[in-house]
Design a protein around this motif. Sequence first.
Motif, PDB file in Angstrom:
ATOM      1  N   ASN A   9     -13.358   1.608 -46.269  1.00  0.00           N
ATOM      2  CA  ASN A   9     -13.987   0.914 -45.145  1.00  0.00           C
ATOM      3  C   ASN A   9     -12.973   0.697 -44.026  1.00  0.00           C
ATOM      4  OD1 ASN A   9     -16.137  -0.974 -43.902  1.00  0.00           O
ATOM      5  ND2 ASN A   9     -14.328  -2.294 -44.014  1.00  0.00           N
ATOM      6  N   TYR A  10     -13.410   1.031 -42.806  1.00  0.00           N
ATOM      7  CA  TYR A  10     -12.598   0.706 -41.634  1.00  0.00           C
ATOM      8  C   TYR A  10     -13.535   0.291 -40.495  1.00  0.00           C
ATOM      9  CZ  TYR A  10      -9.288   0.903 -37.799  1.00  0.00           C
ATOM     10  OH  TYR A  10      -8.515   0.581 -36.708  1.00  0.00           O
ATOM     11  N   GLN A  11     -13.725  -1.008 -40.381  1.00  0.00           N
ATOM     12  CA  GLN A  11     -14.551  -1.579 -39.315  1.00  0.00           C
ATOM     13  C   GLN A  11     -15.984  -1.032 -39.320  1.00  0.00           C
ATOM     14  OE1 GLN A  11     -12.444  -0.991 -35.587  1.00  0.00           O
ATOM     15  NE2 GLN A  11     -10.747  -2.308 -36.207  1.00  0.00           N
ATOM     16  N   THR A  16     -20.948   0.786 -44.429  1.00  0.00           N
ATOM     17  CA  THR A  16     -20.461   0.628 -45.798  1.00  0.00           C
ATOM     18  C   THR A  16     -21.477  -0.112 -46.658  1.00  0.00           C
ATOM     19  OG1 THR A  16     -18.173   0.571 -44.999  1.00  0.00           O
ATOM     20  CG2 THR A  16     -18.573  -0.251 -47.214  1.00  0.00           C
ATOM     21  N   ASP A  38     -10.454  -1.657 -48.010  1.00  0.00           N
ATOM     22  CA  ASP A  38     -10.504  -1.945 -46.578  1.00  0.00           C
ATOM     23  C   ASP A  38      -9.168  -1.534 -45.966  1.00  0.00           C
ATOM     24  OD1 ASP A  38     -11.889  -3.360 -44.226  1.00  0.00           O
ATOM     25  OD2 ASP A  38      -9.871  -4.202 -44.256  1.00  0.00           O
ATOM     26  N   SER A  41      -8.825  -3.194 -41.475  1.00  0.00           N
ATOM     27  CA  SER A  41      -9.828  -3.098 -40.404  1.00  0.00           C
ATOM     28  C   SER A  41      -9.500  -3.975 -39.202  1.00  0.00           C
ATOM     29  CB  SER A  41     -11.211  -3.489 -40.945  1.00  0.00           C
ATOM     30  OG  SER A  41     -11.701  -2.511 -41.826  1.00  0.00           O
ATOM     31  N   SER A  45     -15.185  -7.235 -41.221  1.00  0.00           N
ATOM     32  CA  SER A  45     -16.022  -6.425 -42.111  1.00  0.00           C
ATOM     33  C   SER A  45     -15.704  -6.664 -43.585  1.00  0.00           C
ATOM     34  CB  SER A  45     -15.880  -4.931 -41.778  1.00  0.00           C
ATOM     35  OG  SER A  45     -14.543  -4.505 -41.851  1.00  0.00           O
ATOM     36  N   LEU A  46     -14.434  -6.831 -43.938  1.00  0.00           N
ATOM     37  CA  LEU A  46     -14.091  -7.074 -45.341  1.00  0.00           C
ATOM     38  C   LEU A  46     -14.647  -8.406 -45.812  1.00  0.00           C
ATOM     39  CD1 LEU A  46     -12.650  -6.394 -47.952  1.00  0.00           C
ATOM     40  CD2 LEU A  46     -10.540  -7.336 -46.978  1.00  0.00           C
ATOM     41  N   PHE A  59     -12.850  -5.082 -54.477  1.00  0.00           N
ATOM     42  CA  PHE A  59     -12.297  -4.884 -53.135  1.00  0.00           C
ATOM     43  C   PHE A  59     -10.773  -4.842 -53.175  1.00  0.00           C
ATOM     44  CE2 PHE A  59     -16.469  -6.741 -52.314  1.00  0.00           C
ATOM     45  CZ  PHE A  59     -16.938  -5.904 -51.302  1.00  0.00           C
ATOM     46  N   ALA A  61      -7.616  -4.810 -50.282  1.00  0.00           N
ATOM     47  CA  ALA A  61      -7.300  -4.999 -48.863  1.00  0.00           C
ATOM     48  C   ALA A  61      -5.944  -4.367 -48.548  1.00  0.00           C
ATOM     49  CB  ALA A  61      -7.278  -6.487 -48.518  1.00  0.00           C
ATOM     50  N   ASN A  65      -3.009   0.366 -41.950  1.00  0.00           N
ATOM     51  CA  ASN A  65      -3.810   1.588 -41.988  1.00  0.00           C
ATOM     52  C   ASN A  65      -2.895   2.802 -41.911  1.00  0.00           C
ATOM     53  OD1 ASN A  65      -5.569   3.702 -41.701  1.00  0.00           O
ATOM     54  ND2 ASN A  65      -6.643   2.890 -39.919  1.00  0.00           N
ATOM     55  N   SER A  89     -17.903   6.136 -46.220  1.00  0.00           N
ATOM     56  CA  SER A  89     -18.633   4.892 -45.950  1.00  0.00           C
ATOM     57  C   SER A  89     -19.819   5.100 -45.026  1.00  0.00           C
ATOM     58  CB  SER A  89     -17.686   3.867 -45.318  1.00  0.00           C
ATOM     59  OG  SER A  89     -17.226   4.327 -44.058  1.00  0.00           O
TER      60      SER A  89
END
Length: 285
Positions: A9-11, A16, A38, A41, A45-46, A59, A61, A65, A89
């Motif tokens: 997940n990225y923003q 997602t 994540d 992000s 979102s997370l 999850f 984190a 990135n 996603s």
Amino acid sequence: MDLSIVILNYQTFELTKNTINSIFEYEYSFDYEILVVDNASGDDSLVRLKEYFGDKVNFIASKENNGFAAGNNQALKIANGKYILLLNSDTIVWEDTLENIYNYMEKHNDVGVSGCRVLLENGELDKACKRSFPNVKNSFFRLFHIPTSSRDNDYNLDNLPDDEIYEIDCLTGAFMFMRADALKDTGLLDETFFMYGEDIDLCFRVKKAGWKITYYGKSKITHLKGASSKKQKSKLIYEFYRAMYIYYKKHHADDSLFLVNWTVYFGITILCVLKLFLNLFKKKD
């Protein structure tokens, strides 16, 4: 654990969320876990995903990135499944897709990775879901839109049916159903790639290790990548052509003449500069 499903997940909270819900919508004969990484992000979102799914999803984190490969590798290192699914996603999983491919892999122990038919939002085939490995010749044909009926020269394998099952070279990273033993033989995703090319590189290493790669065209997912803006970020364009360079240098340069290598590197550079220039004049949607 039978299957570990890895999603980065990225923003993309809504995308997602919809991808995970498309998995939860159906019942399966096997047990599975969902690992969501994540990728730093920087938005909410997370937090929202954790509130929405609770303990039904695991999850992770990321602190920073470092790209698609690095993000997915965090989950691959702790995945417990006999099989591992890399899933984008921005996808929607259709009914029976996971069940069918799981059963197929159970019956074909020589298959290291299997993909499925990937449809774009408009219903057209995402051609990246069944490909040959890129080389100088098929890349030339593709670049200049020269038709060919030869499988050896057809990068996108347009000459092969979309709804059947057969062995190919390369799948898309949007959906890669992998045998954990095959991943052990090849190693994790190459983090030199930031967000393009790591799927081709992994497939190349899987086949080199002696495993088969199969396109399972009887089952589908939808890939929503067509919803992105026509005007691309310069970073994405740069990373696309950078991935070309990394892949060629890693797998082909040592076996090619200096002049061939120089021509390929020069061509990649020119194409990148041209694409960046033309992108300046495209309007955002």
